[in-house]
Enzyme design. Sequence first.
Site, short mmCIF file in Angstrom:
data_model
loop_
_atom_site.label_atom_id
_atom_site.label_comp_id
_atom_site.label_asym_id
_atom_site.label_seq_id
_atom_site.Cartn_x
_atom_site.Cartn_y
_atom_site.Cartn_z
N CYS A 70 0.43 -0.83 0.03
CA CYS A 70 0.50 0.18 -0.13
C CYS A 70 0.83 1.64 -0.24
O CYS A 70 1.57 1.51 1.20
CB CYS A 70 -0.86 -0.15 1.20
SG CYS A 70 -1.41 1.99 1.57
N CYS A 73 0.17 4.11 3.56
CA CYS A 73 1.03 3.07 4.94
C CYS A 73 2.56 4.20 5.05
O CYS A 73 2.88 4.21 3.96
CB CYS A 73 1.44 1.26 5.17
SG CYS A 73 -0.46 0.67 4.90
N HIS A 116 -3.85 0.67 8.13
CA HIS A 116 -4.21 0.07 6.83
C HIS A 116 -6.11 -0.02 7.02
O HIS A 116 -6.48 -0.43 6.37
CB HIS A 116 -3.21 -0.76 6.14
CG HIS A 116 -3.91 -1.23 4.83
ND1 HIS A 116 -3.66 -0.31 3.61
CD2 HIS A 116 -4.39 -2.37 4.06
CE1 HIS A 116 -4.02 -1.25 2.62
NE2 HIS A 116 -5.10 -2.07 3.13
N ASN A 156 -13.70 8.68 -0.36
CA ASN A 156 -14.82 7.57 -1.28
C ASN A 156 -14.68 7.17 -0.48
O ASN A 156 -13.16 6.32 0.15
CB ASN A 156 -13.90 7.52 -2.90
CG ASN A 156 -14.53 8.90 -3.53
OD1 ASN A 156 -15.47 9.31 -3.14
ND2 ASN A 156 -13.82 9.03 -4.88
N HIS A 167 -6.34 1.77 2.11
CA HIS A 167 -6.14 2.32 3.61
C HIS A 167 -6.58 3.31 3.68
O HIS A 167 -6.91 4.62 2.45
CB HIS A 167 -4.69 2.76 2.69
CG HIS A 167 -4.00 3.48 4.10
ND1 HIS A 167 -2.61 2.78 4.70
CD2 HIS A 167 -3.95 4.92 4.50
CE1 HIS A 167 -2.51 3.61 5.72
NE2 HIS A 167 -3.48 4.93 5.67
N HIS A 169 -8.46 7.17 3.50
CA HIS A 169 -7.50 8.29 3.57
C HIS A 169 -8.92 9.53 2.29
O HIS A 169 -9.94 8.46 1.98
CB HIS A 169 -6.84 7.95 2.37
CG HIS A 169 -6.87 7.79 0.91
ND1 HIS A 169 -7.65 6.70 0.50
CD2 HIS A 169 -7.15 7.70 -0.42
CE1 HIS A 169 -7.69 6.23 -0.06
NE2 HIS A 169 -8.35 7.25 -1.26
N GLN A 171 -8.90 13.41 -0.74
CA GLN A 171 -8.86 13.52 -1.20
C GLN A 171 -9.56 14.98 -1.29
O GLN A 171 -10.05 15.45 -0.27
CB GLN A 171 -9.27 13.71 -2.96
CG GLN A 171 -8.61 12.12 -3.03
CD GLN A 171 -8.66 11.22 -4.37
OE1 GLN A 171 -7.94 12.12 -5.16
NE2 GLN A 171 -9.43 10.54 -4.56
#
Length: 337
Positions: A70, A73, A116, A156, A167, A169, A171
């Site tokens: 990933c 991470c 993660h 999303n 993971h 997150h 944007q």
Amino acid sequence: MKRTCITLADGRELIYFDERDDAVRASVDGRQLPAQAPPAQLRWDPLTEEWVAVAAHRQGRIFLPPSHECPLCPSTAAFLTEVPADDYDVVVFENRFPSFAGETGRCEVVCFSPDHAASFKDLTAQRVGTVLEAFTDRTAELSQLASVQQVFCFENRGEEIGVTLHHPHGQIYAYPYVTPTTQRYLQACERAGKNLYAEVVARERGGERVVAGNEFWTAFIPYAARWPYEIHVTPHRQVADLTELTDAERQACAPLWLEVIQRLDGLFGMAMPYVAAWHQAPVKQGRDLCWLHLRIHSIRRAPGKLKYLAGSESAMGAWVNDVAPEQAAAALRDVAL
């Protein structure tokens, strides 16, 4: 909160947002990376009067890698990632595969946790507050770029939505134009001669479609919701974007945002795919007509059933909702936390 800025191996910016003031960030990106991709092309569609970004380089972005590969991470001796440090609280960096860059705007990735396997619902209220601080910081800074017309912070979640990295997150898109959704809203307000979202807030607060709330915020499902489960989290006073919130309002937002996500996941006892989108005013126009709010919607309408954008929605933009907003609000209120 401590803010530390570094430069990645290919020249992109990365910013650590640490909850401890004594955090030290001395790690260096040891990767050998190719030059950054060229900016996307912006093409105008005269039939819809909308801009389309053509970003062919995004075809090469990483797609659902195994957890040990990933890129979000923390870095280890065995695998160097986008984050040089071996741990972090919240980190923001320029997207390696951006939809917008340079004179066409900017795209950033916001990692919520080094874990993660975590999800937004697993964060503490303090960590959600740090995410909110990072979104606010980036909104302020990106709004100063000459090419940027609107800043959009979002998350999303779920393969059903189309995520390419599991993971936890979000944007940030800094657009070089005002987005079609905001343009249509502003045009409606201009025709009406008033802030239309103010009327929505006044109508929904205290009504049957309220999901949760506190002194400064209310979470509700709007009367004309398009999605089976569509929740607006809105402050009680008009502000144009995250930068105009008071410290007290930001602190009150974090636990409510977290509660709404936890209610969604508790609805059917499974992780709900969703989009959590902060609707902010454009940088240079219509700020008095916009009312900052977070819209969270899920495409899951029942266990094992998704709301697909089929012919009517995709081709004609004519929406049909399978779940009554009043029913959806009641179901979310009934979730035991």
